[in-house]
Design a protein around this motif. Structure first.
Motif, PDB file in Angstrom:
ATOM      1  N   ASP A  63      -9.522   4.394   3.216  1.00 14.19           N
ATOM      2  CA  ASP A  63      -9.916   3.186   3.947  1.00 14.19           C
ATOM      3  C   ASP A  63     -10.031   3.474   5.443  1.00 14.19           C
ATOM      4  O   ASP A  63     -10.979   3.032   6.101  1.00 14.19           O
ATOM      5  CB  ASP A  63      -8.907   2.075   3.684  1.00 14.19           C
ATOM      6  N   VAL A  64      -9.097   4.227   5.980  1.00 15.48           N
ATOM      7  CA  VAL A  64      -9.124   4.567   7.411  1.00 15.48           C
ATOM      8  C   VAL A  64     -10.361   5.407   7.733  1.00 15.48           C
ATOM      9  O   VAL A  64     -11.114   5.092   8.662  1.00 15.48           O
ATOM     10  CB  VAL A  64      -7.833   5.314   7.833  1.00 15.48           C
ATOM     11  N   ALA A  65     -10.594   6.477   6.979  1.00 13.21           N
ATOM     12  CA  ALA A  65     -11.729   7.360   7.260  1.00 13.21           C
ATOM     13  C   ALA A  65     -13.056   6.626   7.083  1.00 13.21           C
ATOM     14  O   ALA A  65     -13.963   6.749   7.911  1.00 13.21           O
ATOM     15  CB  ALA A  65     -11.672   8.593   6.361  1.00 13.21           C
ATOM     16  N   LEU A  87     -13.225  -1.810  -1.402  1.00 14.79           N
ATOM     17  CA  LEU A  87     -12.974  -0.371  -1.441  1.00 14.79           C
ATOM     18  C   LEU A  87     -12.596  -0.015  -2.866  1.00 14.79           C
ATOM     19  O   LEU A  87     -11.586  -0.495  -3.382  1.00 14.79           O
ATOM     20  CB  LEU A  87     -11.844   0.027  -0.476  1.00 14.79           C
ATOM     21  N   ASN A  88     -13.433   0.795  -3.497  1.00  9.83           N
ATOM     22  CA  ASN A  88     -13.178   1.250  -4.866  1.00  9.83           C
ATOM     23  C   ASN A  88     -12.775   2.714  -4.812  1.00  9.83           C
ATOM     24  O   ASN A  88     -13.522   3.546  -4.282  1.00  9.83           O
ATOM     25  CB  ASN A  88     -14.426   1.077  -5.733  1.00  9.83           C
ATOM     26  N   VAL A  89     -11.597   3.021  -5.342  1.00  5.82           N
ATOM     27  CA  VAL A  89     -11.053   4.373  -5.277  1.00  5.82           C
ATOM     28  C   VAL A  89     -10.974   4.960  -6.678  1.00  5.82           C
ATOM     29  O   VAL A  89     -10.529   4.294  -7.616  1.00  5.82           O
ATOM     30  CB  VAL A  89      -9.654   4.370  -4.617  1.00  5.82           C
ATOM     31  N   GLY A 133     -16.988   2.157  -0.226  1.00  7.82           N
ATOM     32  CA  GLY A 133     -16.546   0.962   0.482  1.00  7.82           C
ATOM     33  C   GLY A 133     -17.670   0.216   1.169  1.00  7.82           C
ATOM     34  O   GLY A 133     -18.709   0.788   1.494  1.00  7.82           O
ATOM     35  N   VAL A 134     -17.412  -1.074   1.375  1.00  6.57           N
ATOM     36  CA  VAL A 134     -18.302  -1.934   2.138  1.00  6.57           C
ATOM     37  C   VAL A 134     -17.474  -2.498   3.286  1.00  6.57           C
ATOM     38  O   VAL A 134     -16.351  -2.969   3.079  1.00  6.57           O
ATOM     39  CB  VAL A 134     -18.857  -3.089   1.275  1.00  6.57           C
TER      40      VAL A 134
END
Length: 144
Positions: A63-65, A87-89, A133-134
């Motif tokens: 998420d940070v990057a 955010l899909n991991v 992510g969006v």
């Protein structure tokens, strides 16, 4: 009464956030272009009961990057705040120690939304997780 949020309009990318200070990741300020990264040297505080990097921290690093990348996509010379819409991991492999690096990879953007993919790798370059992510462009206006 909760404290007021910090003013992010001028130096939000230059100061460590509370989360960054607590977890211990470092932003990579030496990257070129709009792709951004962060690093974390793993310690026992980052591992779960199984002795591997906690999935929540995997998600946070991505998420940070990705968020930093999205911010730079809107204004590379002076990144602006963004918020994560989704955010899909996908978890690929486990890490038990060493340094991990999350990198955001621009995918596309419009006027208010940026689309970013991410990768988390260990120090040997082994893929640990991916993300999609969006991110929504934030406002620089102060609330009155």
């Amino acid at each position: 009464m909760p404290s007021a949020p910090p003013d992010l309009s001028a130096s939000w990318t230059r100061e460590k956030s509370g989360c960054q200070s607590m977890v211990g990741y470092e932003l990579d300020h030496d990257r070129t272009g709009v792709s951004r990264a962060c690093h974390l040297d793993l310690g026992p505080q980052h591992l779960n009961y199984h002795g591997i990097l906690h999935g929540g921290l995997v998600s946070m690093l991505l998420d940070v990057a990705c968020g930093q990348t999205a911010s730079a996509m809107f204004r590379p010379e002076d990144p602006i705040p963004v918020v994560t819409v989704s955010l899909n991991v996908q978890f690929v492999a486990a890490a038990r120690g060493g340094r991990v690096t999350a990198v955001g990879i621009p995918s596309g953007n419009g006027r208010t939304l940026a689309y970013v993919n991410g990768e988390l790798r260990d120090e040997d370059g082994r893929l640990l997780a991916t993300a999609a992510g969006v991110f929504k462009r934030g406002s620089l206006r102060k609330k009155t």
